[in-house]
Design a protein around this motif. Structure first.
Motif, PDB file in Angstrom:
ATOM      1  N   LEU A  92       0.829  -1.206   0.000  1.00 19.66           N
ATOM      2  CA  LEU A  92       0.000   0.000   0.000  1.00 19.66           C
ATOM      3  C   LEU A  92       0.863   1.254   0.000  1.00 19.66           C
ATOM      4  O   LEU A  92       1.787   1.382   0.797  1.00 19.66           O
ATOM      5  CB  LEU A  92      -0.901   0.021   1.232  1.00 19.66           C
ATOM      6  CG  LEU A  92      -1.956  -1.069   1.317  1.00 19.66           C
ATOM      7  CD1 LEU A  92      -2.555  -1.108   2.708  1.00 19.66           C
ATOM      8  CD2 LEU A  92      -3.029  -0.856   0.274  1.00 19.66           C
ATOM      9  N   TRP A  93       0.544   2.183  -0.898  1.00 22.51           N
ATOM     10  CA  TRP A  93       1.219   3.480  -0.928  1.00 22.51           C
ATOM     11  C   TRP A  93       0.292   4.577  -0.458  1.00 22.51           C
ATOM     12  O   TRP A  93       0.725   5.588   0.064  1.00 22.51           O
ATOM     13  CB  TRP A  93       1.714   3.789  -2.339  1.00 22.51           C
ATOM     14  CG  TRP A  93       2.921   2.984  -2.696  1.00 22.51           C
ATOM     15  CD1 TRP A  93       2.944   1.800  -3.376  1.00 22.51           C
ATOM     16  CD2 TRP A  93       4.270   3.264  -2.364  1.00 22.51           C
ATOM     17  NE1 TRP A  93       4.227   1.337  -3.483  1.00 22.51           N
ATOM     18  CE2 TRP A  93       5.072   2.229  -2.879  1.00 22.51           C
ATOM     19  CE3 TRP A  93       4.893   4.312  -1.684  1.00 22.51           C
ATOM     20  CZ2 TRP A  93       6.449   2.199  -2.731  1.00 22.51           C
ATOM     21  CZ3 TRP A  93       6.274   4.275  -1.549  1.00 22.51           C
ATOM     22  CH2 TRP A  93       7.032   3.226  -2.057  1.00 22.51           C
ATOM     23  N   THR A  94      -1.002   4.380  -0.690  1.00 20.59           N
ATOM     24  CA  THR A  94      -1.978   5.381  -0.285  1.00 20.59           C
ATOM     25  C   THR A  94      -3.180   4.668   0.335  1.00 20.59           C
ATOM     26  O   THR A  94      -3.376   3.476   0.134  1.00 20.59           O
ATOM     27  CB  THR A  94      -2.474   6.218  -1.482  1.00 20.59           C
ATOM     28  OG1 THR A  94      -3.121   5.346  -2.414  1.00 20.59           O
ATOM     29  CG2 THR A  94      -1.339   6.957  -2.151  1.00 20.59           C
ATOM     30  N   LEU A  95      -3.951   5.430   1.053  1.00 22.51           N
ATOM     31  CA  LEU A  95      -5.205   4.929   1.626  1.00 22.51           C
ATOM     32  C   LEU A  95      -6.347   5.716   0.983  1.00 22.51           C
ATOM     33  O   LEU A  95      -6.172   6.871   0.609  1.00 22.51           O
ATOM     34  CB  LEU A  95      -5.206   5.128   3.137  1.00 22.51           C
ATOM     35  CG  LEU A  95      -4.141   4.349   3.904  1.00 22.51           C
ATOM     36  CD1 LEU A  95      -4.120   4.759   5.364  1.00 22.51           C
ATOM     37  CD2 LEU A  95      -4.370   2.848   3.770  1.00 22.51           C
ATOM     38  N   PRO A  96      -7.515   5.110   0.851  1.00 19.91           N
ATOM     39  CA  PRO A  96      -8.635   5.844   0.241  1.00 19.91           C
ATOM     40  C   PRO A  96      -9.036   7.040   1.095  1.00 19.91           C
ATOM     41  O   PRO A  96      -8.859   7.030   2.315  1.00 19.91           O
ATOM     42  CB  PRO A  96      -9.751   4.796   0.177  1.00 19.91           C
ATOM     43  CG  PRO A  96      -9.387   3.755   1.172  1.00 19.91           C
ATOM     44  CD  PRO A  96      -7.897   3.765   1.272  1.00 19.91           C
ATOM     45  N   GLU A  97      -9.568   8.062   0.448  1.00 19.52           N
ATOM     46  CA  GLU A  97      -9.993   9.258   1.188  1.00 19.52           C
ATOM     47  C   GLU A  97     -11.006   8.923   2.269  1.00 19.52           C
ATOM     48  O   GLU A  97     -11.033   9.544   3.325  1.00 19.52           O
ATOM     49  CB  GLU A  97     -10.578  10.293   0.223  1.00 19.52           C
ATOM     50  CG  GLU A  97      -9.527  10.989  -0.593  1.00 19.52           C
ATOM     51  CD  GLU A  97     -10.101  12.148  -1.392  1.00 19.52           C
ATOM     52  OE1 GLU A  97     -11.118  12.728  -0.967  1.00 19.52           O
ATOM     53  OE2 GLU A  97      -9.519  12.441  -2.441  1.00 19.52           O
ATOM     54  N   THR A  98     -11.838   7.926   2.006  1.00 16.75           N
ATOM     55  CA  THR A  98     -12.875   7.550   2.973  1.00 16.75           C
ATOM     56  C   THR A  98     -12.290   6.944   4.249  1.00 16.75           C
ATOM     57  O   THR A  98     -13.003   6.779   5.225  1.00 16.75           O
ATOM     58  CB  THR A  98     -13.850   6.527   2.343  1.00 16.75           C
ATOM     59  OG1 THR A  98     -13.110   5.368   1.933  1.00 16.75           O
ATOM     60  CG2 THR A  98     -14.582   7.119   1.158  1.00 16.75           C
ATOM     61  N   PHE A  99     -10.995   6.620   4.228  1.00 16.67           N
ATOM     62  CA  PHE A  99     -10.325   6.066   5.395  1.00 16.67           C
ATOM     63  C   PHE A  99     -10.491   6.999   6.593  1.00 16.67           C
ATOM     64  O   PHE A  99     -10.560   6.556   7.736  1.00 16.67           O
ATOM     65  CB  PHE A  99      -8.841   5.834   5.084  1.00 16.67           C
ATOM     66  CG  PHE A  99      -8.184   4.813   5.945  1.00 16.67           C
ATOM     67  CD1 PHE A  99      -8.402   3.469   5.726  1.00 16.67           C
ATOM     68  CD2 PHE A  99      -7.331   5.191   6.962  1.00 16.67           C
ATOM     69  CE1 PHE A  99      -7.783   2.511   6.523  1.00 16.67           C
ATOM     70  CE2 PHE A  99      -6.709   4.238   7.756  1.00 16.67           C
ATOM     71  CZ  PHE A  99      -6.946   2.898   7.528  1.00 16.67           C
ATOM     72  N   GLY A 100     -10.571   8.283   6.321  1.00 14.63           N
ATOM     73  CA  GLY A 100     -10.746   9.276   7.379  1.00 14.63           C
ATOM     74  C   GLY A 100     -12.097   9.175   8.078  1.00 14.63           C
ATOM     75  O   GLY A 100     -12.280   9.757   9.147  1.00 14.63           O
ATOM     76  N   ASN A 101     -13.047   8.442   7.488  1.00 14.26           N
ATOM     77  CA  ASN A 101     -14.360   8.267   8.112  1.00 14.26           C
ATOM     78  C   ASN A 101     -14.299   7.307   9.292  1.00 14.26           C
ATOM     79  O   ASN A 101     -15.212   7.278  10.114  1.00 14.26           O
ATOM     80  CB  ASN A 101     -15.369   7.704   7.104  1.00 14.26           C
ATOM     81  CG  ASN A 101     -15.612   8.632   5.937  1.00 14.26           C
ATOM     82  OD1 ASN A 101     -15.229   9.793   5.967  1.00 14.26           O
ATOM     83  ND2 ASN A 101     -16.216   8.111   4.891  1.00 14.26           N
ATOM     84  N   LEU A 102     -13.246   6.502   9.352  1.00 19.31           N
ATOM     85  CA  LEU A 102     -13.131   5.508  10.429  1.00 19.31           C
ATOM     86  C   LEU A 102     -12.712   6.183  11.707  1.00 19.31           C
ATOM     87  O   LEU A 102     -11.919   7.117  11.712  1.00 19.31           O
ATOM     88  CB  LEU A 102     -12.105   4.423  10.043  1.00 19.31           C
ATOM     89  CG  LEU A 102     -12.405   3.668   8.752  1.00 19.31           C
ATOM     90  CD1 LEU A 102     -11.249   2.734   8.418  1.00 19.31           C
ATOM     91  CD2 LEU A 102     -13.702   2.899   8.865  1.00 19.31           C
ATOM     92  N   GLU A 103     -13.243   5.699  12.827  1.00 19.11           N
ATOM     93  CA  GLU A 103     -12.890   6.294  14.125  1.00 19.11           C
ATOM     94  C   GLU A 103     -11.691   5.618  14.736  1.00 19.11           C
ATOM     95  O   GLU A 103     -11.459   4.468  14.570  1.00 19.11           O
ATOM     96  CB  GLU A 103     -14.073   6.181  15.073  1.00 19.11           C
ATOM     97  CG  GLU A 103     -15.242   7.018  14.612  1.00 19.11           C
ATOM     98  CD  GLU A 103     -16.393   6.947  15.593  1.00 19.11           C
ATOM     99  OE1 GLU A 103     -16.208   6.513  16.741  1.00 19.11           O
ATOM    100  OE2 GLU A 103     -17.494   7.334  15.196  1.00 19.11           O
TER     101      GLU A 103
END
Length: 101
Positions: free
Chosen positions: A90-101
């Protein structure tokens, strides 16, 4: 070895070291309701977009695969408390990753 206990309220699924190269949308349907899922030591390069349907997951181990990216739907895993991603590509994480607490 694979072990599934679908009737247990705290369903735990191990699909480790099976050399899975791909998970299909149909596979995700079979995994719905799982609280813990371990897919470590496989050859997965990607997860289907439908992975986000596993909203009951609290623990997810994806250690030692070949993952290049995670699906955008990953941010829908709102119950997730423990995520292990070591030894992937993995080089990047999806933008939606920020939705996780």
């Amino acid at each position: 070895s694979e072990s599934k206990s679908s009737d247990a309220p705290n369903r735990i699924v191990f699909m480790e070291g099976e050399r899975y190269k791909e998970l299909l949308a149909e596979d995700i349907l079979d995994l719905r309701g799982a609280k813990e899922l371990s897919l470590k030591e496989n050859f997965l390069t990607r997860l289907p977009e439908s992975f986000g349907q596993l909203v009951d997951l609290r623990v997810l181990h994806l250690i030692d695969n070949q993952l290049l990216e995670l699906p955008e739907s990953f941010g829908q895993l709102s119950s997730l408390q423990e995520l292990r991603l070591e030894f992937n590509r993995l080089w990047t994480l999806p933008e939606t990753f920020g939705n996780l607490e």
